[in-house]
Design an enzyme around this catalytic site. Structure first.
Site, mmCIF file in Angstrom:
data_model
loop_
_atom_site.group_PDB
_atom_site.id
_atom_site.type_symbol
_atom_site.label_atom_id
_atom_site.label_comp_id
_atom_site.label_asym_id
_atom_site.label_seq_id
_atom_site.Cartn_x
_atom_site.Cartn_y
_atom_site.Cartn_z
ATOM 1 N N GLU A 58 0.741 -1.142 -0.136
ATOM 2 C CA GLU A 58 0.051 -0.025 -0.006
ATOM 3 C C GLU A 58 0.993 0.940 -0.022
ATOM 4 O O GLU A 58 0.583 2.656 -0.871
ATOM 5 C CB GLU A 58 -0.917 -0.058 1.434
ATOM 6 C CG GLU A 58 -1.885 0.694 0.888
ATOM 7 C CD GLU A 58 -1.812 2.317 1.576
ATOM 8 O OE1 GLU A 58 -2.142 3.462 2.045
ATOM 9 O OE2 GLU A 58 -0.336 2.261 2.607
ATOM 10 N N GLU A 59 1.885 1.145 0.848
ATOM 11 C CA GLU A 59 2.249 2.611 0.435
ATOM 12 C C GLU A 59 3.808 2.775 -0.233
ATOM 13 O O GLU A 59 3.999 4.046 -0.747
ATOM 14 C CB GLU A 59 3.834 2.362 1.723
ATOM 15 C CG GLU A 59 3.346 2.694 3.109
ATOM 16 C CD GLU A 59 2.518 2.908 3.687
ATOM 17 O OE1 GLU A 59 2.254 4.359 3.100
ATOM 18 O OE2 GLU A 59 1.701 2.687 5.039
#
Length: 724
Positions: free
Chosen positions: A76-77
């Protein structure tokens, strides 16, 4: 553009069988963290909640209606790569009908529902035991004022899903820092999120009809003090608003409300004064060299800017006080004008389809009720305002907005301190504070007339004096940054294998006066002067964290003299050439299957990249591409600059890419710049050393000297150019 290699998602499905699998609900969280952050809240909290839900639900009977897919995504990051990969490629994607995303940008308080895009899913949220969400947050996030993003966007944009996006948001000072630890997470927070998410999962799997879900923003929803949840359609909202407007007009017809043009104009100007005058305080604070004094505490902005906002509001009332009328008449006309002001706001917001207009309805209705109550209370004294009428007029909106305004401050104050170096953050917070002061209790503008012009003058003077004293005291005794309210700094030790440079880049993404002083301390640390590099003129400096690189302006220090002076290896200290010659196992690009078609002018090649012990490779080049092997999109139909980011886990050590581009001849080779991040510095107090250099530790020197009010995101990178 993205390429995936070894992007890992962990998927669990709870189902009653093939019938349930036709409609699935997706629960999503991510187990990766940002560079240098332990990620306790973001997003180990969501991962833990989902794991516990799996345990609880697996001990019960299978879901009766819809299966549940639990997605623990591993990227996600890195711009939501893992969720994008799942919703565009995985075999389960076609049966997913809706999504619930669990996120965090804070460490305390209840999680908030801040994005929702269908009536059915909003109704499902109404089953949770501790609701906390409002369409205000939904509309606010949609404006882009909050610079944040979640996996929810990938599911909506690429999967055409509807759903709910929930996040912990209070105390977001520690968001994406080394202090995102479980010791700073509020007790009971996992239980709160867990019970709400379990209730959602149970309802969606047992009772919800997931067929025919339609995306819409025309739903009004809000919670009442975390106890009750209200949701209704926009058509219902319009009916309610028409009734509220009709009752307000009836109050004017029956003369319970006695507005004048003069008084109504004074309310509008009071609002303008409330949001503009605090900016004068910003100018004063900045002239004293004390910007962002509000940053360390969410409530501090009210103390800094509240008095001058009130002074501006009351000054307008002083100017518009009708000398020819009695104080009682001034009171009633001003209270009536408050009702008219919010009724007009309600009409305008309803016309534009603004779902958050329910707030204006609350203010208008409360003022109208207060005026009817006052008419009955004062009987024959038609121009007097009874004390209790103020309580009736303000009780509901002030009580509700007290709850909402603290949430607004909890969201905005920490995040406004990290929205970019060029953002006028002091002015943004000043305007926000002025707005909060105005809407907190508007009937106070009418009450200020009760004691006449002389008292109004004294009140304005008192507020201005108090304001100056507060600014003086806070400037002396309040520090805007500390260990638990830090500022973000990025440090990159970049070794350019083409030019031979070894450089330390220091950049910041947050506004504030701390940066120059910090850069000076780093210069003293290495006994070297830095050179400023703007992102516009040097777009590839921070390619390792593309596309965030466009927000970073840097000061750069040559680390070669420091390394030579510190090493005990004479081969290095006496080496006359670039120290990058001692870099180990650098990433490489090779060209295979190269061909050129003289008839079409098209040159073809396969680019092979090897990067053992490196991660997050980024390749950039300029050309007129005709085709490539990336399936996500087509290249532009004109010469362009391309940045291709490779996304993978630690075990990824290579990739390949087929390219076809227009060339002037067979020797018109493609120049590709390759940036790669060292795994040694990936959130650890270590970096890749030069062969035989000993324990120099350029990055460790930066870490050791880090002030407590600075949080560092740090890594080592290499950059090279290849002609293929």
């Amino acid at each position: 553009m993205k390429m995936y290699t070894n992007m890992t998602n962990i998927i669990v499905r709870l189902s009653c069988g093939p019938e349930c699998d036709k409609s699935s609900i997706l629960l999503n969280s991510h187990y990766d963290t940002t560079l240098g952050s332990p990620g306790a809240a973001d997003d180990a909290l969501g991962v833990g909640v989902m794991m516990e839900i799996i345990r609880v639900m697996s001990l019960k009977a299978a879901p009766k209606k819809n299966s549940i897919v639990f997605l623990f995504n591993g990227g996600e990051e890195s711009l939501q790569d893992a969720s994008h990969s799942f919703i565009t490629n995985h075999e389960l994607k076609d049966n997913i009908k809706a999504v619930v995303n669990l996120e965090a940008c804070g460490t305390t308080g209840p999680e908030i529902l801040f994005q929702a895009n269908s009536r059915e899913m909003i109704d499902a949220y109404g089953t949770v035991p501790y609701p906390h969400g409002t369409v205000l947050a939904n509309d606010l996030f949609a404006t882009g004022l909050i610079l944040s993003d979640t996996d929810f966007r990938q599911f909506v944009d690429h999967g055409n899903l509807t759903g709910l996006d929930m996040a912990v948001y209070k105390n977001s000072y520690l968001y994406h820092t080394h202090l995102d630890l479980d010791e700073y997470m509020e007790a009971g927070l996992p239980q709160h999120m867990g019970e709400n998410t379990l209730a959602l999962a149970t309802y969606l799997s047992e009772k919800a009809d997931l067929s025919g879900l339609e995306s819409t923003s025309s739903v009004v929803f809000f919670d009442l003090f975390g106890k009750y949840f209200v949701a209704y359609s926009w058509s219902t909202a319009i009916r309610i608003h028409l009734v509220v407007i009709g009752v307000a007009i009836l109050a004017v017809i029956t003369q319970a409300s006695r507005p004048t043009i003069r008084a109504t104009l004074s309310i509008l100007l009071s609002f303008i004064a409330a949001v503009i005058l605090p900016n004068l305080s910003v100018v004063l604070l900045q002239s004293l060299g004390k910007p962002m004094q509000w940053f360390s505490h969410e409530w501090l902005s009210c103390l800094l800017f509240g008095p001058v906002a009130l002074a501006g509001m009351f000054l307008v009332q002083l100017i518009f006080h009708d000398k020819k009328a009695s104080t009682a008449a001034n009171e009633l006309s001003t209270l009536s004008a408050v009702q008219v002001f919010f009724t007009l706001c309600l009409a305008g917001a309803s016309y534009t389809g603004f779902a958050s207009s329910y707030v204006f309805a609350l203010y208008s209705l409360s003022a109208t009720i207060g005026l009817f109550y006052n008419q009955k209370r004062v009987a024959d004294e038609v121009t007097r305002v009874d004390y209790t009428a103020y309580f009736v007029s303000s009780m509901m909106p002030t009580a509700y907005f007290s709850f909402v305004c603290f949430s607004l401050l909890d969201i905005f104050i920490p995040l406004t301190g990290r929205i970019g170096v060029d953002a006028p953050v002091d002015h943004i917070v000043a305007v926000l504070t002025g707005f909060i002061v105005f809407v907190f209790c508007p009937p106070v503008l009418a009450f200020a007339h009760r004691f006449g012009r002389v008292m109004l003058k004294k009140l304005v003077v008192f507020l201005l004096v108090a304001h100056l004293l507060i600014l003086l005291v806070t400037s002396i005794f309040v520090q805007p940054y500390d260990e638990l309210h830090p500022k973000r700094v990025f440090a990159q030790h970049l070794r350019n294998l083409t030019s031979g440079e070894s450089m330390m880049y220091i950049a910041h993404a947050d506004p504030g006066p701390f940066y120059d002083a910090y850069v000076s301390s780093v210069e003293d640390l290495f006994d070297a002067k830095s050179v400023f590099r703007s992102p516009g003129n040097n777009p590839g400096d921070w390619n390792a964290i593309y596309p965030f690189n466009q927000f970073l302006e840097s000061y750069v220090i040559d680390t070669t003299p420091y390394i030579k002076s510190q090493t005990s290896n004479k081969t290095i200290s006496e080496h006359s050439g670039p120290l990058t010659a001692f870099v180990q196992q650098a990433p490489r690009l090779l060209a295979e299957s190269v061909s050129y078609d003289a008839k079409t002018g098209i040159r073809k090649l396969t680019v092979l990249c090897t990067h053992p012990d490196y991660i997050w490779t980024v390749a950039s080049f300029d050309t007129h591409l005709v085709s490539w092997s990336l399936e996500s999109s087509e290249p532009f139909d004109h010469p362009s600059h391309y940045v291709i980011r490779h996304v993978g886990g630690h075990v990824s050590d290579g990739w390949k890419l087929d390219l076809e581009y227009k060339a002037s001849g067979p020797d018109d080779k493609l120049m590709i710049e390759l940036t790669a991040m060292e795994t040694e510095g990936f959130g650890k107090d270590a970096e890749r050393e030069l062969i035989g250099s000993g324990d120099i530790g350029v990055m460790r020197k930066i870490l050791t000297a880090r002030p407590p009010w600075v949080t560092l995101t740090y890594f080592g990178t290499t950059v090279s150019r290849f002609q293929l």
